[in-house]
Every structure is written in structure tokens, then in C-alpha cells.
Design a protein around this motif. Sequence first.
Motif, PDB file in Angstrom:
ATOM      1  N   GLY A 168       0.757  -1.235   0.000  1.00  0.00           N
ATOM      2  CA  GLY A 168       0.000   0.000   0.000  1.00  0.00           C
ATOM      3  C   GLY A 168       0.790   1.289   0.000  1.00  0.00           C
ATOM      4  N   HIS A 169       2.113   1.222   0.222  1.00  0.00           N
ATOM      5  CA  HIS A 169       2.896   2.447   0.363  1.00  0.00           C
ATOM      6  C   HIS A 169       4.307   2.266  -0.162  1.00  0.00           C
ATOM      7  N   ASP A 170       4.908   3.372  -0.550  1.00  0.00           N
ATOM      8  CA  ASP A 170       6.343   3.431  -0.798  1.00  0.00           C
ATOM      9  C   ASP A 170       7.008   3.966   0.468  1.00  0.00           C
ATOM     10  N   TYR A 171       7.361   3.024   1.340  1.00  0.00           N
ATOM     11  CA  TYR A 171       8.127   3.354   2.545  1.00  0.00           C
ATOM     12  C   TYR A 171       9.540   2.795   2.417  1.00  0.00           C
ATOM     13  N   CYS A 172      10.037   2.710   1.189  1.00  0.00           N
ATOM     14  CA  CYS A 172      11.286   2.003   0.959  1.00  0.00           C
ATOM     15  C   CYS A 172      12.468   2.634   1.675  1.00  0.00           C
ATOM     16  N   ALA A 173      12.492   3.951   1.768  1.00  0.00           N
ATOM     17  CA  ALA A 173      13.648   4.586   2.412  1.00  0.00           C
ATOM     18  C   ALA A 173      13.745   4.158   3.872  1.00  0.00           C
ATOM     19  N   GLY A 174      12.657   4.320   4.613  1.00  0.00           N
ATOM     20  CA  GLY A 174      12.684   3.953   6.025  1.00  0.00           C
ATOM     21  C   GLY A 174      12.760   2.457   6.242  1.00  0.00           C
ATOM     22  N   ASN A 175      11.956   1.702   5.483  1.00  0.00           N
ATOM     23  CA  ASN A 175      11.976   0.246   5.635  1.00  0.00           C
ATOM     24  C   ASN A 175      13.326  -0.329   5.252  1.00  0.00           C
ATOM     25  N   GLY A 176      13.884   0.187   4.170  1.00  0.00           N
ATOM     26  CA  GLY A 176      15.174  -0.324   3.725  1.00  0.00           C
ATOM     27  C   GLY A 176      16.281  -0.016   4.706  1.00  0.00           C
ATOM     28  N   ALA A 177      16.268   1.191   5.268  1.00  0.00           N
ATOM     29  CA  ALA A 177      17.295   1.557   6.238  1.00  0.00           C
ATOM     30  C   ALA A 177      17.201   0.687   7.484  1.00  0.00           C
ATOM     31  N   PHE A 178      15.972   0.428   7.950  1.00  0.00           N
ATOM     32  CA  PHE A 178      15.822  -0.438   9.113  1.00  0.00           C
ATOM     33  C   PHE A 178      16.266  -1.856   8.794  1.00  0.00           C
ATOM     34  N   ALA A 179      15.826  -2.365   7.647  1.00  0.00           N
ATOM     35  CA  ALA A 179      16.205  -3.728   7.269  1.00  0.00           C
ATOM     36  C   ALA A 179      17.722  -3.882   7.244  1.00  0.00           C
ATOM     37  N   LEU A 180      18.411  -2.894   6.694  1.00  0.00           N
ATOM     38  CA  LEU A 180      19.869  -2.972   6.611  1.00  0.00           C
ATOM     39  C   LEU A 180      20.502  -2.882   8.001  1.00  0.00           C
ATOM     40  N   SER A 181      19.858  -2.176   8.909  1.00  0.00           N
ATOM     41  CA  SER A 181      20.424  -2.040  10.255  1.00  0.00           C
ATOM     42  C   SER A 181      20.388  -3.348  11.029  1.00  0.00           C
ATOM     43  N   VAL A 182      19.403  -4.197  10.750  1.00  0.00           N
ATOM     44  CA  VAL A 182      19.309  -5.471  11.485  1.00  0.00           C
ATOM     45  C   VAL A 182      19.837  -6.645  10.664  1.00  0.00           C
ATOM     46  N   ASP A 183      20.103  -6.414   9.373  1.00  0.00           N
ATOM     47  CA  ASP A 183      20.520  -7.500   8.480  1.00  0.00           C
ATOM     48  C   ASP A 183      21.618  -6.985   7.550  1.00  0.00           C
ATOM     49  N   PRO A 184      22.713  -6.448   8.105  1.00  0.00           N
ATOM     50  CA  PRO A 184      23.684  -5.703   7.292  1.00  0.00           C
ATOM     51  C   PRO A 184      24.469  -6.544   6.304  1.00  0.00           C
ATOM     52  N   GLU A 185      24.550  -7.855   6.521  1.00  0.00           N
ATOM     53  CA  GLU A 185      25.324  -8.696   5.613  1.00  0.00           C
ATOM     54  C   GLU A 185      24.472  -9.318   4.516  1.00  0.00           C
ATOM     55  N   ASN A 186      23.215  -8.939   4.435  1.00  0.00           N
ATOM     56  CA  ASN A 186      22.276  -9.525   3.480  1.00  0.00           C
ATOM     57  C   ASN A 186      22.542  -8.965   2.083  1.00  0.00           C
ATOM     58  N   ALA A 191      21.528  -5.480  -2.746  1.00  0.00           N
ATOM     59  CA  ALA A 191      21.290  -5.367  -4.182  1.00  0.00           C
ATOM     60  C   ALA A 191      19.939  -4.721  -4.472  1.00  0.00           C
ATOM     61  N   ARG A 192      18.926  -5.086  -3.686  1.00  0.00           N
ATOM     62  CA  ARG A 192      17.602  -4.501  -3.902  1.00  0.00           C
ATOM     63  C   ARG A 192      17.627  -3.000  -3.650  1.00  0.00           C
ATOM     64  N   LEU A 193      18.239  -2.582  -2.561  1.00  0.00           N
ATOM     65  CA  LEU A 193      18.297  -1.164  -2.245  1.00  0.00           C
ATOM     66  C   LEU A 193      19.071  -0.390  -3.301  1.00  0.00           C
ATOM     67  N   GLN A 194      20.133  -0.980  -3.822  1.00  0.00           N
ATOM     68  CA  GLN A 194      20.904  -0.305  -4.862  1.00  0.00           C
ATOM     69  C   GLN A 194      20.081  -0.179  -6.135  1.00  0.00           C
ATOM     70  N   ALA A 195      19.351  -1.221  -6.490  1.00  0.00           N
ATOM     71  CA  ALA A 195      18.523  -1.176  -7.702  1.00  0.00           C
ATOM     72  C   ALA A 195      17.415  -0.142  -7.573  1.00  0.00           C
ATOM     73  N   ILE A 196      16.835  -0.015  -6.386  1.00  0.00           N
ATOM     74  CA  ILE A 196      15.803   0.995  -6.165  1.00  0.00           C
ATOM     75  C   ILE A 196      16.413   2.391  -6.260  1.00  0.00           C
ATOM     76  N   ALA A 197      17.570   2.588  -5.641  1.00  0.00           N
ATOM     77  CA  ALA A 197      18.222   3.893  -5.658  1.00  0.00           C
ATOM     78  C   ALA A 197      18.591   4.317  -7.072  1.00  0.00           C
ATOM     79  N   GLU A 198      18.946   3.355  -7.905  1.00  0.00           N
ATOM     80  CA  GLU A 198      19.343   3.648  -9.287  1.00  0.00           C
ATOM     81  C   GLU A 198      18.155   3.605 -10.238  1.00  0.00           C
TER      82      GLU A 198
END
Length: 248
Positions: A168-186, A191-198
Motif C-alpha cells: 500500500g505504500h512506498d516506505y522504501c527509504a525507512g523500511n530499507g534503512a531499518f532492514a539494513l540495520s538489522v541485516d547488514p550482511e544480506n 542489491a535490492r536497495l541499490q537497484a531501487i536507488a538507481e
Amino acid sequence: MPLELVTLRCLTDNYAYLLHSNAGTVLIDAPEALPVLTELDARGWGLDAILLTHHHDDHIQAVPEIVAATGARVMGAAADAHRLPPLDMRLAPGEPLEVLGESVSVIEVSGHTIGHVAFHCPESGLAFTADSLMAMGCGRLFEGDAPTMWASLQRLDALPGDTLICSGHDYCAGNGAFALSVDPENEALQARLQAIAEARQPCAPATLETERATNPFLRAAALAESLGMAGAPEAEVFARLRQMKDRF
């Protein structure tokens, strides 16, 4: 033939979705009238029905204007009917529903709200999850509790992996930052965050397989040890993650 899917950006960060076939057109959620009516006009489509996932204003507030312009019928959860716009058809999880000639499953996904539903179109491989399972996240628990939301996410996680999750929403910035904070080696998450950013891929929709690989709320088992919860039930790990996200 699979239903044609059109993703619409509404308000500041909402998504609404049009489904189309030779049998007509339906809208999933109604955050804002102008993008919906503009797209319908550009494509020369009418609108037969609006399916509502839950009662929050940013998902229903445009219903009166869109109905006035198109005559569309309105469908939503019977359990939420007292908080939704007037419904032409009340839906219950597990009851049969046909949309544009395709059988659709109504799935109970309470947690963000009580009475929230998702719509799964198995023939077309689509699931409209609104504020339950979201891109790299899940909805905040405004009305339900963690066990309720965990059970809802498990129902969605049981769908085929190639199902396209239309949230229902584009919360990718906040969701992605949190996901990376708890799963930094994923690496899949990176790759997903980089593809979204580009701008090589959208925030949503994304396949359930992608969410399984990158969404921390579907990765409770994988993250338990790093959270100091090795051996804990996955539902408890999920609850911890949701609390952490609320404070993030």
C-alpha cells in the motif's frame, strides 16, 4: 489470460492498483481520485468495482468521488463495514469471490488494523496486501498485536514465491534503512536497495520471493541469533523486530 496490472502513485507515498481484462476494470483502494480518474480516461476504461483493504482514510477517502464519476460498486470486509464507505458487497475471508472472471481469495490479515483483508489473484499471481506485508516491512500495529500480525504474515508467506506483492505504500527509504540495520550482511537486500536507488526497479510491487530474501519481518528465524534470541519462537523474534522498527 492474466489480469493487466497498473500501479498508481497517489498522495505522497500511497499505491493504488487497477486491474483490467476484457471483462472490465477494478480498483484496489482509493487514496486519491485524480490519478485514478486520469489513468482511466487515458486508457479509455470504465471502472466496475473498488475493492477496499481496510478503513484508514488514505485508502478510502476518494471512494465517493470515484463512485460519482464511474458508478463503480464498492466491496470490502464485512468485519470492517462499519468503518468503510457504504458497501455494495460485504466480503468475508475464505468466501468465494470472482473478479473480472478470475477467482480471488480474500485473506484475513489483521494486525495493522482489525478487519484488514488482502486479495490474492492466483491465476494472475498477484496479492494486494496494503498495510500488512509491505515492501521490506509490515504495517505498524495500530489495532492488532504482534501475534495477530505474525499470523497474518504467515498466511501471506504461504503463497507461491512468484506472487507479486502489491503493497500500500512506498516506505522504501525507512523500511530499507531499518532492514539494513538489522541485516547488514544480506547481499540480496543490498542489491535490492541499490537497484531501487538507481531506479532500475520499483519499490513495489515485488515478488514474495524477493520479500522473503530482503524483508526482516519474514526473516525472523534468520535474524534470531543476531538479536540475541537464538532458539526463541519466531513470533517472539518478530515482536522484537516490530518494537525495534517502531523506535527506529
